[in-house]
Design a protein around this motif. Structure first.
Motif, mmCIF file in Angstrom:
data_model
loop_
_atom_site.group_PDB
_atom_site.id
_atom_site.type_symbol
_atom_site.label_atom_id
_atom_site.label_comp_id
_atom_site.label_asym_id
_atom_site.label_seq_id
_atom_site.Cartn_x
_atom_site.Cartn_y
_atom_site.Cartn_z
ATOM 1 N N ARG A 294 0.835 -1.202 0.000
ATOM 2 C CA ARG A 294 0.000 0.000 0.000
ATOM 3 C C ARG A 294 0.874 1.258 0.000
ATOM 4 N N LEU A 295 0.287 2.356 -0.356
ATOM 5 C CA LEU A 295 0.984 3.639 -0.390
ATOM 6 C C LEU A 295 0.651 4.454 0.841
ATOM 7 N N VAL A 296 1.614 5.240 1.307
ATOM 8 C CA VAL A 296 1.377 6.149 2.416
ATOM 9 C C VAL A 296 2.042 7.479 2.099
ATOM 10 N N LEU A 297 1.338 8.545 2.399
ATOM 11 C CA LEU A 297 1.859 9.897 2.212
ATOM 12 C C LEU A 297 1.873 10.589 3.565
ATOM 13 N N PRO A 298 3.051 10.853 4.111
ATOM 14 C CA PRO A 298 3.097 11.606 5.366
ATOM 15 C C PRO A 298 2.954 13.101 5.089
ATOM 16 N N VAL A 299 2.166 13.752 5.912
ATOM 17 C CA VAL A 299 1.995 15.200 5.858
ATOM 18 C C VAL A 299 2.406 15.727 7.224
ATOM 19 N N PHE A 300 3.368 16.622 7.234
ATOM 20 C CA PHE A 300 3.857 17.198 8.484
ATOM 21 C C PHE A 300 3.204 18.562 8.625
ATOM 22 N N TYR A 301 2.167 18.610 9.463
ATOM 23 C CA TYR A 301 1.377 19.830 9.613
ATOM 24 C C TYR A 301 1.884 20.620 10.814
ATOM 25 N N ASP A 302 2.602 21.679 10.533
ATOM 26 C CA ASP A 302 3.134 22.574 11.555
ATOM 27 C C ASP A 302 3.999 21.819 12.567
ATOM 28 N N VAL A 303 4.702 20.804 12.081
ATOM 29 C CA VAL A 303 5.654 20.060 12.902
ATOM 30 C C VAL A 303 6.837 19.735 11.998
ATOM 31 N N ASP A 304 8.019 19.810 12.548
ATOM 32 C CA ASP A 304 9.217 19.530 11.765
ATOM 33 C C ASP A 304 9.358 18.019 11.573
ATOM 34 N N PRO A 305 9.594 17.569 10.339
ATOM 35 C CA PRO A 305 9.758 16.131 10.116
ATOM 36 C C PRO A 305 10.849 15.502 10.995
ATOM 37 N N SER A 306 11.876 16.253 11.330
ATOM 38 C CA SER A 306 12.936 15.686 12.177
ATOM 39 C C SER A 306 12.442 15.441 13.601
ATOM 40 N N ASP A 307 11.449 16.204 14.062
ATOM 41 C CA ASP A 307 10.867 15.937 15.390
ATOM 42 C C ASP A 307 10.162 14.585 15.396
ATOM 43 N N VAL A 308 9.514 14.260 14.279
ATOM 44 C CA VAL A 308 8.845 12.964 14.155
ATOM 45 C C VAL A 308 9.908 11.867 14.010
ATOM 46 N N ARG A 309 10.849 12.083 13.117
ATOM 47 C CA ARG A 309 11.884 11.081 12.817
ATOM 48 C C ARG A 309 12.682 10.692 14.060
ATOM 49 N N TYR A 310 13.083 11.698 14.849
ATOM 50 C CA TYR A 310 13.946 11.449 16.010
ATOM 51 C C TYR A 310 13.212 11.564 17.343
ATOM 52 N N GLN A 311 11.878 11.701 17.288
ATOM 53 C CA GLN A 311 11.037 11.826 18.477
ATOM 54 C C GLN A 311 11.560 12.922 19.407
ATOM 55 N N LYS A 312 11.648 14.113 18.852
ATOM 56 C CA LYS A 312 12.048 15.291 19.620
ATOM 57 C C LYS A 312 10.810 16.163 19.853
ATOM 58 N N GLY A 313 10.961 17.191 20.662
ATOM 59 C CA GLY A 313 9.868 18.128 20.902
ATOM 60 C C GLY A 313 8.659 17.425 21.486
ATOM 61 N N SER A 314 7.479 17.772 20.972
ATOM 62 C CA SER A 314 6.240 17.189 21.498
ATOM 63 C C SER A 314 6.196 15.676 21.298
ATOM 64 N N TYR A 315 6.877 15.166 20.295
ATOM 65 C CA TYR A 315 6.908 13.718 20.060
ATOM 66 C C TYR A 315 7.709 12.998 21.143
ATOM 67 N N GLY A 316 8.816 13.578 21.558
ATOM 68 C CA GLY A 316 9.608 12.998 22.643
ATOM 69 C C GLY A 316 8.846 13.013 23.955
ATOM 70 N N VAL A 317 8.175 14.123 24.230
ATOM 71 C CA VAL A 317 7.390 14.252 25.460
ATOM 72 C C VAL A 317 6.259 13.223 25.471
ATOM 73 N N ALA A 318 5.551 13.094 24.356
ATOM 74 C CA ALA A 318 4.419 12.157 24.287
ATOM 75 C C ALA A 318 4.883 10.719 24.477
#
Length: 176
Positions: free
Chosen positions: A106-130
């Motif tokens: 299947r195909l997936v398209l990530p959309v980074f809405y007002d969040v830096d992709p590196s925060d998601v990739r490396y679990q920084k910022g709000s992603y690290g806290v969560a």
């Protein structure tokens, strides 16, 4: 119902999908804004799109019908917003979506809405806290891997801009 008929030298297969697109998003962040507008735009163009209008309440499990909708969708659009990772439901959806990518192509398209992709990739910022909060009740290793994998895919980065009278300008960057 969308149909795709890939052919191979030995046989021909026909795949039926219930949905063209499955939208994965944190309802509190984007349902009434970005994701709602995206759903409406897809719907207006005749693209059969699954959106979870009900939302899941704390303590509920992801329903089999939601997992089936992921299985039965041709494409998933994952809207990573600031609080996406604070929802264990969103993270479980993401794991299922990526499982479908691996096992069913299947195909997936990530959309980074007002969040830096590196925060998601490396679990920084709000992603690290969560994820630190989730670690108290869950084994988050699978979620960490899924976030990293998804953030490494080609996608789009949306940064809401400023309002000018009734128009909101948005900076959009897509990358591969």
């Amino acid at each position: 119902m969308a149909q795709v008929a890939p052919s191979t030298s030995s046989s021909s297969f026909r795949y039926n999908y219930t949905y063209d697109v499955f939208l994965s998003f944190r309802g509190q962040d984007t349902r009434k804004g970005f994701t709602g507008s995206l759903y409406n735009a897809l719907h207006q163009r005749g693209i059969h799109t699954f959106i979870d209008d009900e939302g899941l309440k704390p303590g509920e499990e992801i329903t089999p019908s939601l997992l089936n909708a992921i299985d039965d969708s041709r494409i998933a659009i994952v809207v990573f917003s600031k609080d996406y990772a604070s929802s264990s439901f969103c993270l479980k959806e993401l794991v299922k979506i990526l499982d479908c990518v691996d096992s069913k192509g299947r195909l997936v398209l990530p959309v980074f809405y007002d969040v830096d992709p590196s925060d998601v990739r490396y679990q920084k910022g709000s992603y690290g806290v969560a994820l630190a909060k989730h670690e108290k009740r869950h084994n988050v290793e699978e979620w960490r891997k899924a976030l990293t994998k998804a953030a490494n895919l080609s996608g789009c980065h949306f940064k809401p801009g400023y309002s000018h009278h009734t128009t909101t300008l948005t900076k959009v960057t897509c990358f591969s």
